[in-house]
Write a protein that holds these residues in place. Structure first.
Motif: not given
Length: 388
Positions: A73-85, A89-102
């Motif tokens: 959901d692009r209306n929910v900002l996802k805040i992560i530190h050092g997000s690449d890994y 992992c989230l894509d590999r295990d669950y197919g999750f593709n995060l949008q709207s990232i800081f």
């Protein structure tokens, strides 16, 4: 410290997801067991809101799909530190593709921090000190039950990220760099898991493999494949069977063998010593080397390297461009790699008839739009003044 909840069932996950709908920003992190398993898995997903921290035990919940809509959901900002890994992992295990990232690590880098690990960034910008035990950093997150120390460690990775995001954003706006970071973080949305290189060729990438003869490479290939199979069966990382350095040393010592006689090979292996060869796998390694003696030699594919800077003028242009980048990074207190990609500078130096497209094309995959906006005019003047 926020209210914390350990989520261990699909019902509890559904309740947490329902709560997340009330927030426009969340902090997220993951813990995996890659140091202990052949098939790495995400073992925890930590999600923090402004007032609560949820530690989701993914190993106890068969269906994680309820998180998918919120994470995309692009209306929910996802805040992560050092997000690449985490993103891979989230894509590999669950197919999750995060949008709207800081990514707070990226934000800190654009404020000039050269070592933006989470502990130092929290200390610098929020005066918060968190304990980061090396033992917990390298612990097996696949083991259950989770200790209170492990839960504390996991929660500390996300509990301060929302406040950190606010402070970083405030400072970035003061320096007119917020849009720079926004574009960098938008690129994170394209990150996907990529399958590892096939073991049939991955052995060629081992450090030290270039020291080996074609016979040594054939031995390395067979040992590498044996190790991969053994690790898969035991579900441990290959390095816990035999390390890469041990494989290389074995092959360096054994590559002179021309006989397939086990006695001869065992003698060589004995000379290498138990410090290199794990005793538990001595017979396996022996049998693998015997087989490898009769396999075809392996010749490393030739890598054609063009000396693109044989032209002294192109070499001088590149040095000039790199010096410009270095000077600009010093004035802005930023890492030079953030100013302009070196590969692009190389293309400018070589392709003198195409430099204008290189520094103005918004479709250029390596150069950012913000870099073109901020620096292309300077680059153009530099190039024109030195090509007349």
């Amino acid at each position: 410290m926020q209210n914390r909840k350990l989520v261990k069932s699909e019902q509890e996950l559904a309740e947490a997801v329902s709560l997340f709908k009330n927030y426009s920003e969340i902090a997220i992190d993951t813990e995996s067991n890659g140091l202990y398993a052949y098939r790495e898995r995400v073992c925890l997903i930590q999600i923090a809101t402004a007032d609560q921290c949820f530690i989701i035990d993914t190993l106890s919940i068969p269906d994680m799909s309820p998180l998918a809509d919120m994470l995309s959901d692009r209306n929910v900002l996802k805040i992560i530190h050092g997000s690449d890994y985490d993103l891979r992992c989230l894509d590999r295990d669950y197919g999750f593709n995060l949008q709207s990232i800081f990514d707070t690590q990226i934000g800190a880098r654009f404020l000039g921090d050269t070592r933006p690990n989470l502990g130092s960034v929290l200390d610098i910008y929020l005066s918060v000190q968190i304990k980061k035990s090396h033992k917990l950093q390298t612990s097996n997150w696949g083991l259950r039950p989770l200790s209170s120390e492990a839960l504390e460690y996991a929660a500390s990775d996300v509990e301060y990220l929302i406040d950190l995001h606010k402070e970083l954003t405030r400072r970035l706006k003061e320096l007119d760099r917020a849009t720079w970071v926004k574009e960098e973080c938008q690129r994170l949305e394209q990150i996907r898991h990529t399958e590892p290189v096939s073991p049939d060729i991955a052995f060629l990438n081992l450090k030290g493999s270039r020291k080996l003869t074609p016979r040594g490479l054939s031995m390395l290939k067979e040992l590498f494949l044996w190790r991969d199979t053994k690790a898969s069966v035991k579900d441990v990382p290959p390095s816990r069977i035999v390390t890469n350095d041990e494989l290389i040393e074995i092959c360096l010592q054994a590559s002179s063998i021309r006989s397939s006689d086990k006695v001869t090979i065992r003698k060589v292996l004995t000379e290498i010593g138990n410090s290199v060869i794990p005793y538990n796998y001595l017979d396996d390694i022996l049998n693998t080397l015997v087989l490898s003696v009769d396999t075809p030699e392996v010749h490393r594919p030739e890598q054609r390297r063009l000396n693109t800077f044989s032209d002294p003028e192109a070499k001088d242009r590149l040095q000039l461009l790199k010096q410009w980048r270095k000077n600009k990074s010093a004035r802005l207190s930023l890492d030079p790699s953030l100013i302009w990609p070196v590969k692009s500078l190389e293309r400018i130096a070589i392709q003198t008839d195409q430099w204008e497209t290189e520094i103005t094309d918004l479709q250029n995959s390596s150069v950012r739009s913000w870099q073109i906006t901020e620096f292309s005019a300077e680059l153009q003047n530099l190039i024109l003044n030195n090509t007349q």
